[in-house]
Design a protein around this motif. Sequence first.
Motif, PDB file in Angstrom:
ATOM      1  N   VAL A 197     -10.300  -3.253   6.479  1.00 21.58           N
ATOM      2  CA  VAL A 197     -10.160  -1.828   6.775  1.00 21.58           C
ATOM      3  C   VAL A 197     -11.426  -1.069   6.374  1.00 21.58           C
ATOM      4  O   VAL A 197     -11.929  -0.244   7.134  1.00 21.58           O
ATOM      5  N   TYR A 198     -11.943  -1.349   5.189  1.00 23.97           N
ATOM      6  CA  TYR A 198     -13.078  -0.578   4.679  1.00 23.97           C
ATOM      7  C   TYR A 198     -14.431  -1.035   5.232  1.00 23.97           C
ATOM      8  O   TYR A 198     -15.332  -0.225   5.397  1.00 23.97           O
TER       9      TYR A 198
ATOM     10  N   GLU B 172      -4.657 -15.485   5.746  1.00 20.53           N
ATOM     11  CA  GLU B 172      -4.761 -14.204   6.438  1.00 20.53           C
ATOM     12  C   GLU B 172      -6.131 -14.005   7.094  1.00 20.53           C
ATOM     13  O   GLU B 172      -6.259 -13.209   8.021  1.00 20.53           O
ATOM     14  N   ILE B 173      -7.148 -14.738   6.650  1.00 21.05           N
ATOM     15  CA  ILE B 173      -8.482 -14.586   7.227  1.00 21.05           C
ATOM     16  C   ILE B 173      -8.432 -15.016   8.697  1.00 21.05           C
ATOM     17  O   ILE B 173      -8.077 -16.135   9.019  1.00 21.05           O
ATOM     18  N   GLY B 174      -8.762 -14.100   9.579  1.00 19.87           N
ATOM     19  CA  GLY B 174      -8.752 -14.365  11.011  1.00 19.87           C
ATOM     20  C   GLY B 174      -7.368 -14.316  11.640  1.00 19.87           C
ATOM     21  O   GLY B 174      -7.218 -14.536  12.835  1.00 19.87           O
ATOM     22  N   ASP B 175      -6.338 -13.999  10.843  1.00 17.51           N
ATOM     23  CA  ASP B 175      -4.968 -13.900  11.340  1.00 17.51           C
ATOM     24  C   ASP B 175      -4.838 -12.633  12.196  1.00 17.51           C
ATOM     25  O   ASP B 175      -5.638 -11.712  12.077  1.00 17.51           O
ATOM     26  N   LYS B 176      -3.794 -12.595  13.031  1.00 16.20           N
ATOM     27  CA  LYS B 176      -3.671 -11.433  13.922  1.00 16.20           C
ATOM     28  C   LYS B 176      -3.448 -10.138  13.151  1.00 16.20           C
ATOM     29  O   LYS B 176      -3.846  -9.078  13.621  1.00 16.20           O
TER      30      LYS B 176
ATOM     31  N   ALA C 296      -5.825  -4.985  11.434  1.00 15.39           N
ATOM     32  CA  ALA C 296      -6.439  -4.101  10.437  1.00 15.39           C
ATOM     33  C   ALA C 296      -7.808  -3.619  10.916  1.00 15.39           C
ATOM     34  O   ALA C 296      -8.140  -2.436  10.787  1.00 15.39           O
ATOM     35  N   PHE C 297      -8.608  -4.526  11.485  1.00 11.98           N
ATOM     36  CA  PHE C 297      -9.905  -4.140  12.051  1.00 11.98           C
ATOM     37  C   PHE C 297      -9.723  -3.098  13.154  1.00 11.98           C
ATOM     38  O   PHE C 297     -10.424  -2.087  13.199  1.00 11.98           O
ATOM     39  N   LEU C 298      -8.762  -3.351  14.044  1.00 13.92           N
ATOM     40  CA  LEU C 298      -8.500  -2.451  15.172  1.00 13.92           C
ATOM     41  C   LEU C 298      -8.062  -1.067  14.695  1.00 13.92           C
ATOM     42  O   LEU C 298      -8.568  -0.044  15.169  1.00 13.92           O
TER      43      LEU C 298
ATOM     44  N   ILE D 106     -18.216  -7.047   8.235  1.00 12.65           N
ATOM     45  CA  ILE D 106     -17.877  -8.371   7.709  1.00 12.65           C
ATOM     46  C   ILE D 106     -17.220  -9.288   8.730  1.00 12.65           C
ATOM     47  O   ILE D 106     -17.169 -10.496   8.531  1.00 12.65           O
ATOM     48  N   ALA D 107     -16.744  -8.746   9.823  1.00 14.75           N
ATOM     49  CA  ALA D 107     -15.991  -9.545  10.797  1.00 14.75           C
ATOM     50  C   ALA D 107     -16.792 -10.733  11.314  1.00 14.75           C
ATOM     51  O   ALA D 107     -16.285 -11.846  11.396  1.00 14.75           O
TER      52      ALA D 107
END
Length: 191
Positions: A151-152, A15-19, A24-26, A157-158
């Motif tokens: 999310v948090y 899931e790391i870097g997955d769309k 979730a970031f967006l 962290i991105a």
Amino acid sequence: MEAFLVSTGIVALAEIGDKTQLLAFLLAAKFRRPLPIVAAILAATLFNHAFAAAIGTWITSLLGPDVLRWVLGISFLAMAVWILIPDKLDDDDARLAKYGVFLTTFIAFFLAEMGDKTQIATVALAAKYHSFFWVVAGTTLGMMLANVPAVYLGDRIAGRMPVTLVHRIAAAIFAVLGVATLMGMGERLGF
């Protein structure tokens, strides 16, 4: 318990870097309301992965053990290659409906997860382990381990995540599972 631990680890790494993590970031940046976003991610993942695990369980009833071993082994090897291809967030995934934070997140996550690496992995893991509950619990926990921090903590962290290294580790785990499945190691070791 092995089904739970392997499912958690594989999906968390995949899931790391997955769309869906990018989504979730967006969503976190757009709405700035983490609790309903996390709740919707959990609900969408449970629904999606339960469906995927049901398909995986159903497939085991259709195929004989030898055919299933080859299908799963090749599927895991294909996942090892697929995980190395970087994901991008599609414009369709990025469009945010006007249904409120929870429903928007639920719909966006559910649709983004359809046919995604982690959904396909859930099908294969459920077929391999014959353990609907533990696979769904593990894959869901893996999704949450990857997406709740997104999310948090969002932008903090991105840029610091070693996405390529994480994807290589996940690919190696998929490759080991594929080779072990093809060689019949699970039956030889008693699982």
